[in-house]
Scaffold this active site. Structure first.
Site, PDB file in Angstrom:
ATOM      1  N   SER A 108      84.104  62.171  12.236  1.00 19.27           N
ATOM      2  CA  SER A 108      84.903  62.754  11.160  1.00 19.27           C
ATOM      3  C   SER A 108      84.007  62.985   9.951  1.00 19.27           C
ATOM      4  O   SER A 108      82.841  62.591   9.923  1.00 19.27           O
ATOM      5  CB  SER A 108      86.043  61.812  10.783  1.00 19.27           C
ATOM      6  OG  SER A 108      85.516  60.628  10.193  1.00 19.27           O
ATOM      7  N   LYS A 109      84.568  63.623   8.932  1.00 20.07           N
ATOM      8  CA  LYS A 109      83.803  63.854   7.707  1.00 20.07           C
ATOM      9  C   LYS A 109      83.315  62.538   7.116  1.00 20.07           C
ATOM     10  O   LYS A 109      82.206  62.438   6.608  1.00 20.07           O
ATOM     11  CB  LYS A 109      84.663  64.585   6.672  1.00 20.07           C
ATOM     12  CG  LYS A 109      84.647  66.097   6.801  1.00 20.07           C
ATOM     13  CD  LYS A 109      85.300  66.735   5.585  1.00 20.07           C
ATOM     14  CE  LYS A 109      85.188  68.242   5.661  1.00 20.07           C
ATOM     15  NZ  LYS A 109      85.758  68.895   4.453  1.00 20.07           N
ATOM     16  N   ARG A 110      84.158  61.524   7.199  1.00 22.02           N
ATOM     17  CA  ARG A 110      83.791  60.217   6.649  1.00 22.02           C
ATOM     18  C   ARG A 110      82.574  59.635   7.366  1.00 22.02           C
ATOM     19  O   ARG A 110      81.764  58.933   6.782  1.00 22.02           O
ATOM     20  CB  ARG A 110      84.980  59.262   6.775  1.00 22.02           C
ATOM     21  CG  ARG A 110      84.727  57.880   6.225  1.00 22.02           C
ATOM     22  CD  ARG A 110      85.955  57.012   6.372  1.00 22.02           C
ATOM     23  NE  ARG A 110      87.077  57.535   5.595  1.00 22.02           N
ATOM     24  CZ  ARG A 110      88.281  56.976   5.582  1.00 22.02           C
ATOM     25  NH1 ARG A 110      88.522  55.891   6.316  1.00 22.02           N
ATOM     26  NH2 ARG A 110      89.239  57.497   4.851  1.00 22.02           N
ATOM     27  N   ASP A 111      82.448  59.963   8.648  1.00 25.31           N
ATOM     28  CA  ASP A 111      81.336  59.425   9.447  1.00 25.31           C
ATOM     29  C   ASP A 111      80.047  60.214   9.262  1.00 25.31           C
ATOM     30  O   ASP A 111      78.963  59.718   9.532  1.00 25.31           O
ATOM     31  CB  ASP A 111      81.700  59.448  10.933  1.00 25.31           C
ATOM     32  CG  ASP A 111      82.948  58.647  11.243  1.00 25.31           C
ATOM     33  OD1 ASP A 111      83.018  57.497  10.786  1.00 25.31           O
ATOM     34  OD2 ASP A 111      83.839  59.170  11.927  1.00 25.31           O
TER      35      ASP A 111
END
Length: 462
Positions: free
Chosen positions: A239-242
């Site tokens: 994900s974007k967070r990752d």
């Protein structure tokens, strides 16, 4: 000659997974003295973005991945696709389908109710009657309805698909004449001479359809390599967070092109236990047949470690140029060498290096309260005064060793430990505990600025 391609859709940013497949394609072509071409798949006119196209090209420029020849834009190739649609119609390998949207919806609902796979039922496959009025037909290709479609994949081995399980007569041109993805991809890959296709394994399910198009047009198949996805530490989709963010965000965060490419090449590929690869080594050693069959795990700590390695090994003149991207001008600073030598061992990113540099160059206007309480006990102020007085007598204080000698003499004369002078001096110079060696800091600041900062904190505490 090996010819590979990267074919992004300009409907969003270039993400890390797309960049990895581009890198793999680039390395394989260059290793074999071949060509790496860039195709912008911009047939989705409603969702295309010129900004996204520009961002893709900017990312390639930043990373130094140069494509060969002119960029191909699918939106400029409608005449080519129309020609091949007509050819398939003329040869009886495709046909016009007049099934309305309402009919298709009803068919799918009936199939779902019967717990059957939803698919077109071939109503107009061999139709020779009068077309219904008011319906603009789509064009469907005659796909094999039984038998096996075998994908010979360089990563996964042979992957077999049963035609009746995955295929129907899929649409190759919509009712407005616009060609569909699987149709144009096969045509473009053939016409552009792409003979080895490296892409994410989310495209594996598209491959049987593309093989149908290749075979209908009599085109030879390229070699396929479907690369497993990149997962986060929990084994789930990135994900974007990752880290699945715009590639150019990595530049803003302070990563170097060398570190990012080195990081990506190791996501799913390895050469023994080697971790550090130059671009020349990547080109020499990479082979898509060695790509792992399982998903790779994104590891921010590994990226930071690689980035710190490249920062440490970047010449200071080059580092100063890179730091211009973070509004930090060091190119003509007379203590640039001492400054960067002192800090680049401590920084994981260029952005962090810029922050650490500013913490030295910008005079503190506030001080960490905990640091003040810890450092300024007992005779701390008088010790600083003694150091400041001694410093005024130094006529040639330029090198770190010059300042170290003064600290040594104060420590000796006052019969104190280095911590007694080091802690308050550090807070005076940097506003906090932590940071590089005080000798280096003072050499960077110079005698006058060092004395000014000592005077500032004494004034504040009195």
């Amino acid at each position: 000659m090996v010819v590979t391609r990267f074919a992004p859709s300009p409907t969003g940013y270039l993400h890390i997974g797309g960049l990895r497949t581009a890198l793999f394609s680039y390395l394989w072509a260059k290793k074999n003295g071949g060509e790496f071409v860039l195709r912008i798949e911009d047939t989705d006119k409603a969702r295309n973005s010129q900004e996204a196209t520009d961002a893709i090209l900017k990312a390639f420029e930043w990373l130094g991945l140069k494509h060969d020849g002119e960029i191909t834009y699918q939106s400029q190739r409608d005449e080519i696709y129309t020609k091949y649609i007509k050819q398939l119609l003329d040869e009886g390998k495709a046909y016009k389908c007049y099934m309305s949207k309402e009919e298709l919806t009803e068919l799918r609902e009936t199939q779902m109710a019967a717990k059957e796979r939803t698919k077109y039922n071939g109503k107009y496959r061999d139709f020779d009657g009068t077309p219904p009025e008011g319906v603009e037909p789509v064009i469907r290709i005659k796909a094999p309805l039984t038998g096996e479609i075998l994908v010979k994949d360089g990563v996964k081995g042979n992957v077999s698909f049963q035609a009746e399980d995955i295929l129907d007569d899929f649409v190759i041109a919509r009712s407005d004449g616009a060609p569909t993805y699987n149709f144009v991809v096969a045509i473009d890959d053939y016409l552009m001479g792409i003979n080895e296709v490296i892409r994410g394994d989310d495209h594996l399910s598209n491959t049987p359809k593309q093989i149908v198009v290749y075979e209908a047009l009599g085109f030879p198949l390229p070699k396929f390599y479907h690369v497993p996805m990149i997962h986060n530490s929990k084994g789930k989709k990135l994900s974007k967070r990752d880290g699945a963010t715009d590639v150019m965000a990595y530049k803003e965060m302070g990563y170097t092109p060398e570190a990012l490419l080195n990081f990506l090449v190791r996501l799913g590929w390895s050469h023994g236990d080697q971790e550090i690869f130059s671009m020349e080594e990547m080109q020499d050693l990479f082979n898509p047949k060695d790509i792992n069959k399982s998903a790779s795990i994104y590891n921010t700590e590994k990226l930071d470690w690689l980035n710190s390695h490249y920062i440490k090994n970047t010449p200071n003149t080059q580092l100063a140029e890179l730091l211009l991207n973070y509004d930090l001008v060091l190119t003509s600073h007379d203590k640039k060498e001492i400054l960067l030598d002192a800090l680049k061992e401590r920084a994981k990113t260029l952005k962090e290096l810029a922050i650490l540099t500013n913490e030295i160059l910008i005079t503190p206007t506030s001080y960490d309260e905990k640091a003040i309480k810890k450092a300024f006990k007992g005779e701390a102020t008088s010790i600083l005064n003694a150091f400041g007085t001694k410093l005024t007598t130094c006529e040639n204080c330029h090198l770190p060793s010059d300042y170290h000698h003064i600290m040594e003499s104060v420590v000796s004369e006052l019969e104190i430990g280095f911590g007694k002078i080091g802690q308050p001096l550090r807070v005076a110079l940097l506003g906090k505990m932590g940071g590089p060696g005080l000798d280096d800091v003072m050499a960077i600041l110079g005698k006058d600025e060092t004395m000014l900062r000592i005077a500032n904190i004494i004034t504040k505490l009195n």
